[in-house]
Design an enzyme around this catalytic site. Structure first.
Site, PDB file in Angstrom:
ATOM      1  N   HIS A 394     -25.444  42.746  40.498  1.00  0.00           N
ATOM      2  CA  HIS A 394     -26.775  43.080  41.018  1.00  0.00           C
ATOM      3  C   HIS A 394     -27.455  44.115  40.125  1.00  0.00           C
ATOM      4  CE1 HIS A 394     -29.659  43.834  44.431  1.00  0.00           C
ATOM      5  NE2 HIS A 394     -29.774  44.988  43.790  1.00  0.00           N
ATOM      6  N   GLU A 395     -26.769  45.226  39.893  1.00  0.00           N
ATOM      7  CA  GLU A 395     -27.377  46.295  39.093  1.00  0.00           C
ATOM      8  C   GLU A 395     -27.530  45.877  37.630  1.00  0.00           C
ATOM      9  OE1 GLU A 395     -28.767  48.537  40.627  1.00  0.00           O
ATOM     10  OE2 GLU A 395     -27.763  48.399  42.564  1.00  0.00           O
ATOM     11  N   HIS A 398     -30.782  44.128  37.348  1.00  0.00           N
ATOM     12  CA  HIS A 398     -31.896  45.074  37.196  1.00  0.00           C
ATOM     13  C   HIS A 398     -32.024  45.519  35.740  1.00  0.00           C
ATOM     14  CE1 HIS A 398     -33.212  45.694  41.263  1.00  0.00           C
ATOM     15  NE2 HIS A 398     -32.047  46.116  41.694  1.00  0.00           N
ATOM     16  N   HIS A 401     -33.308  42.888  33.387  1.00  0.00           N
ATOM     17  CA  HIS A 401     -34.744  42.722  33.617  1.00  0.00           C
ATOM     18  C   HIS A 401     -35.512  43.830  32.888  1.00  0.00           C
ATOM     19  CE1 HIS A 401     -38.018  41.837  36.911  1.00  0.00           C
ATOM     20  NE2 HIS A 401     -38.460  41.601  35.687  1.00  0.00           N
TER      21      HIS A 401
END
Length: 602
Positions: A394-395, A398, A401
């Protein structure tokens, strides 16, 4: 990896360097930071110097905007460094002091530059068109200028804007105080298992404890956490009340209808999207009730309690994964995104973007930081569970991105909007889950993973929407002058829990305190994007996993888009229409189908 071999550290210095993030990519050391902070104090005067010339010509405006880009990057670099160092051990006063100094500087710079937007709005369209024609470099900033001018009705005079900028430091205090209370000062009683053994309860250990097969341990950990928050309920209410009041102050000052409109308008997201999310979840909440009833039956309980919501419905998976094993699994799961994407993930591992293990005083939870050309840094409190691997991907989503947008976009457009902030992270989670499902060894493992998917839906789409509804309603109540005391807030939160979880879950007094421990209530209407982003990620991951290179490339183009287009337009380019609400309905249909399959296997 054997459960009992999992590393535990009493001091940060004990953690091997390869598992600590490398802040030297921001500043070599504290001395370099302090020197840069001292130099940055000149920015206040430099912004004031630009005032007479910035609006004199196209060249003047271009020069100012380039200066503003550089100054903003430097302030962000300073803020990232001191915030990361402060989060390594929130008990260290030195970094808290430096952070406070930097916040004060940012407020002063905001006041010193407050003249800009009102002066920009005073220009005629004809003047700007002439400057665009005469100064080709200015066209790069056309979208940014158009966005500022679109908010003309909410921009005040230069002196009023300066006053609001000066108030920003004060407005940041509710979040800052919450962080100190929650991360530095809160402590919890040990939980006790069915054999009488004690287990330390921390922000990082709480959810692993709640997944234990020992119901006595789960209940004890639950009471430890919420008993502690219950004892500070009045302080928590005062903090959240002050947060709503500062949001109201700025919303009213800028002539918005309410705080929700004030939060969403600058991000180019209609309020109807926020309301549509809540409406869609209400319409489909019976599927969550059905899942709760399935959970109650499978666990063999007369009454499902809140400490029973996280334990797996299948045989407890007590395996611990080393961080290196987790990284290997992440790389395999994200392979559908292509070798270029994986190459950046390998860089993140090799270049120490991650701060891996929990240590005393370290900030709780997990996050990715960075932006505008800064190397992303990722805080984890890794415990080695499968959930921690999902947090890792998940991180990492980020950070990828952030990195891809910074690589592809000029600084002005490198920072993506809040509305799309959780899409990349949640798409990575979906890809990991599908990889695990595709490689499940038997029916039992598949059921375990389907249970995990149901929990992702519950925790991300339903729970975050509950948070979003609570945040909206609390702000509305505050604006109406209704009660914001601890009991009123807790009653409101309890009512929403009853609505969302249904009769299968027995409501208790302590869950009503959960609002006290949610940091996102200090982020100004952030939580809803977890839910909308999850819905988008479900759709995007399905398309990527078909092997269609066009679908993958459109998704990667979205990641590289930054804020170069409105966020809903960027998602549309990736093939997801968020304006209609159909994507949320589609995701909730997927949840219902997943519950059906899980029920069949159990």
């Amino acid at each position: 990896m054997d459960k009992h071999e999992f590393p535990s550290f009493e001091r940060r210095e004990e953690v091997p360097e390869r598992y600590r993030w490398d802040t030297t990519r921001l500043f070599e050391n504290d001395e370099a930071f302090v020197c840069a902070l001292s130099e940055a104090k000149d920015l206040e005067e430099e912004y004031e110097i630009w005032e007479p010339t910035a609006m004199s010509s196209g060249a003047g405006l271009l020069g100012y905007l380039r200066f503003d880009d550089d100054a903003t990057l430097e302030l962000e670099r300073l803020f990232n460094y001191v915030s990361r160092r402060a989060d390594e051990d929130t008990r260290v006063g030195k970094y808290q002091d430096l952070k406070a100094q930097l916040r004060a500087l940012i407020a002063r710079v905001g006041a010193a530059s407050a003249w800009f937007v009102p002066r920009l709005l005073a220009l005629s369209d004809e003047t700007l068109d002439g400057w665009y024609a005469d100064t080709p470099g200015l066209n790069l900033y056309r979208r940014a200028i158009d966005r500022m001018r679109a908010l003309k009705d909410h921009v005040l005079t230069p002196s009023e804007e300066a006053l609001l900028a000066q108030a920003s430091e004060m407005a940041a205090q509710p979040e800052a105080i919450f962080s100190m209370l929650n991360d530095a000062d809160m402590s919890f009683e040990d939980a006790v298992d069915s054999k009488g053994h004690s287990h330390a309860v921390t922000h990082g250990s709480y959810f692993p404890l709640m997944q234990s097969g020992d119901r006595s341990l789960r209940e004890s950990a639950y009471h430890s956490i919420y008993g502690a928050y219950g004892r500070i309920k009045n302080t928590s209410a005062a903090l959240l009340g002050s947060q709503t009041k500062q949001l109201q102050f700025f919303a009213r000052a800028r002539r918005y209808a309410d705080t929700l409109e004030a939060a969403l308008a600058p991000t180019e997201v209609p309020v109807s999207v926020y309301q549509g999310l809540i409406d869609a979840v209400h319409k489909n909440v019976s599927a969550l009730h059905r899942y709760m009833e399935l959970r109650r039956r499978v666990l063999g309980l007369d009454a499902l309690r809140y400490w029973d919501l996280y334990v797996p419905l299948t045989k407890e998976d007590d395996r611990r994964y080393s961080f290196d094993e987790a990284c290997d699994l992440m790389l395999r799961a994200l392979a559908p995104l292509g070798e270029d994407y994986l190459g950046v993930v390998r860089r993140a591992i090799d270049e120490r973007w991650y701060d891996v293990y929990e240590t005393p005083g370290k900030a709780s939870g997990a996050y990715s930081s960075g932006g505008r050309g800064l190397t992303p840094l990722i805080l984890l409190n890794y415990q080695g569970t499968l959930d921690d691997i999902f947090t890792l991907v998940h991180e990492t989503g980020h950070s990828l991105h952030t990195h891809l947008a910074s690589e592809a976009q000029p600084g002005r457009y490198a920072q993506y909007e809040m509305f799309v902030a959780e899409v990349a992270s949640t798409t990575n989670e979906c890809l990991l889950l599908r990889y695990l499902l595709d490689n499940a060894q038997d029916t039992a493992e598949r059921a375990h993973l389907l249970n995990h998917l149901c929990e992702q839906f519950r925790g991300t789409l339903f729970r975050q929407t509950l948070f979003a509804e609570f945040e909206r309603d609390v702000n509305k109540a505050s604006a109406r002058g209704e009660g914001m005391g601890a009991d009123a807030l807790s009653e409101r939160y309890a009512q929403l829990n009853e609505l969302y979880y249904g009769s299968a879950v027995t409501l208790d007094d302590e869950i009503a305190h959960e609002w006290e421990r949610i940091p996102h209530f200090y982020y100004n209407y952030y939580v809803y994007v977890y839910a909308t982003s999850f819905a988008a990620a479900v759709a995007l991951s399905k398309r990527i996993l078909t092997g269609d290179a066009t679908a993958r490339d459109r998704y990667l183009a979205f990641l590289s888009g930054g804020s170069s287009k409105p966020p809903i337009e960027l998602l549309a380019g990736a093939g997801v229409d968020m304006a209609s609400g159909a994507v949320v309905d589609e995701a909730l249909d997927t949840f219902s189908q997943t519950v059906d399959e899980l029920e069949g296997l159990l």
